[in-house]
Write an enzyme that holds these catalytic residues in place. Sequence first.
Site, short mmCIF file in Angstrom:
data_model
loop_
_atom_site.label_atom_id
_atom_site.label_comp_id
_atom_site.label_asym_id
_atom_site.label_seq_id
_atom_site.Cartn_x
_atom_site.Cartn_y
_atom_site.Cartn_z
N GLU A 65 0.82 -1.20 0.00
CA GLU A 65 0.00 0.00 0.00
C GLU A 65 0.86 1.26 0.00
O GLU A 65 2.06 1.20 0.27
CB GLU A 65 -0.92 0.02 1.22
CG GLU A 65 -0.16 0.07 2.54
CD GLU A 65 -1.00 0.62 3.68
OE1 GLU A 65 -1.45 1.76 3.56
OE2 GLU A 65 -1.18 -0.11 4.68
N LYS A 124 -5.43 10.61 0.86
CA LYS A 124 -5.65 9.25 1.32
C LYS A 124 -6.97 8.78 0.73
O LYS A 124 -8.02 9.35 1.00
CB LYS A 124 -5.71 9.21 2.85
CG LYS A 124 -6.06 7.85 3.44
CD LYS A 124 -6.23 7.96 4.94
CE LYS A 124 -6.71 6.65 5.55
NZ LYS A 124 -6.95 6.76 7.01
N VAL A 160 -5.66 0.20 2.68
CA VAL A 160 -5.68 -1.27 2.57
C VAL A 160 -6.79 -1.71 1.63
O VAL A 160 -6.58 -2.54 0.74
CB VAL A 160 -5.84 -1.91 3.96
CG1 VAL A 160 -6.11 -3.41 3.84
CG2 VAL A 160 -4.59 -1.67 4.81
N ASP A 200 -18.64 3.69 12.58
CA ASP A 200 -17.34 3.82 11.92
C ASP A 200 -16.69 2.45 11.80
O ASP A 200 -16.08 1.94 12.75
CB ASP A 200 -16.45 4.78 12.70
CG ASP A 200 -15.21 5.21 11.91
OD1 ASP A 200 -14.95 4.62 10.85
OD2 ASP A 200 -14.52 6.15 12.36
N SER A 216 -14.25 0.22 9.10
CA SER A 216 -13.36 0.39 7.96
C SER A 216 -13.85 -0.38 6.73
O SER A 216 -14.34 -1.52 6.83
CB SER A 216 -11.96 -0.11 8.32
OG SER A 216 -11.11 -0.11 7.19
N ALA A 217 -13.67 0.24 5.57
CA ALA A 217 -13.97 -0.43 4.29
C ALA A 217 -13.04 -1.60 4.05
O ALA A 217 -13.32 -2.45 3.18
CB ALA A 217 -13.87 0.57 3.14
N ASP A 218 -11.93 -1.67 4.81
CA ASP A 218 -11.02 -2.81 4.65
C ASP A 218 -11.75 -4.13 4.86
O ASP A 218 -11.49 -5.12 4.16
CB ASP A 218 -9.88 -2.74 5.68
CG ASP A 218 -8.99 -1.52 5.51
OD1 ASP A 218 -9.18 -0.77 4.53
OD2 ASP A 218 -8.11 -1.32 6.37
N LYS A 234 -5.26 -2.80 13.65
CA LYS A 234 -4.60 -1.78 14.46
C LYS A 234 -5.17 -1.78 15.88
O LYS A 234 -6.39 -1.85 16.07
CB LYS A 234 -4.75 -0.41 13.81
CG LYS A 234 -4.05 -0.30 12.45
CD LYS A 234 -4.19 1.09 11.87
CE LYS A 234 -3.44 1.21 10.55
NZ LYS A 234 -4.09 0.50 9.45
#
Length: 320
Positions: free
Chosen positions: A32, A93, A113, A145, A147-149, A166
């Site tokens: 990435e 980003k 990611v 919230d 993540s789209a990951d 994380k």
Amino acid sequence: MNTSTTAVNPNLDYTPEVRDALHAGRAVVALESTIISHGMPYPQNVQTAREVEEVVRQHGAVPATIAVLGGRIKVGLNSAELELLATDKGVQKISTRDLPHTVAMGLHGATTVATTMRIAHLAGIRVFATGGTGGVHRGAASTMDISADLTELSHSEVCVVSAGVKSILDIGLTLEYLETLGVPVLTLGSAEFPAFYSRQSGFASPLSVNTPEEVARVLRAKWGLCRPEGSAGQEGGVLLANPIPEGAEIARAEIDPHIQQALSDMNALGIVGKDTTPYLLGRIVEITEGRSLSANIALVKNNAAVAAQVAEAYAGQGLN
């Protein structure tokens, strides 16, 4: 040497090294670019990017750092392009939702990611090394919230090698959400899921493997499972959690108070959305006086080495 029948995607710009490796069916590892533009300060960011690429090469694979430059999707970057990502303040980003706008407007974008997964999938790259994946944020019950990951892991056929999610996130809820999405979560060499800076999270790993070769066998089974001729196997990717090396870790008992302080500082400043992770990681670097940055660099290199070994094992099976 195996010969791949997968043609390169005409919408992507490949470096000659990456294009030739994909055409020959050799091992390639996607990397990435957000870690370069938003994850570390200059000059550690560009130095680390170059060192990570070299780690991939030393372990028998070809690195393909992914980004969008001037609206063009890049699969592999040259030295000048790495420097641009590390220093240009106009680099955004970008997650998957931002990708079409970045391309259409001719902008620079560092891939998260999720976006790197999407592009790696389009490029025919099966293995991707990163630092830590995103997940369900703390307080997501009210903020939503997530993540789209995680969503991308359920769609793109890529193995993501990370040091877990994380540790600023809600690890337990993230693992629950990945189970809902049907994403296999493996931990290399441990029955406990790691927590980025720390080798232990307090959560059992859903699945465990002991070697890169075993990972490659899982990938073969997933993507070939119940596959009628000419169609895809089981859709989506695999998350391979690779614990940070012992000598580089920051134990949970030590890092957790620093994370709580960073979260408190972020909330006081009203920072939300995609700015949260860069702020938190940067603030933790400040609080730990640089120790978390050293840990981050060590785990990224460790993940790159393992990803190269997985890619090599997978390519050795003659699969694409």
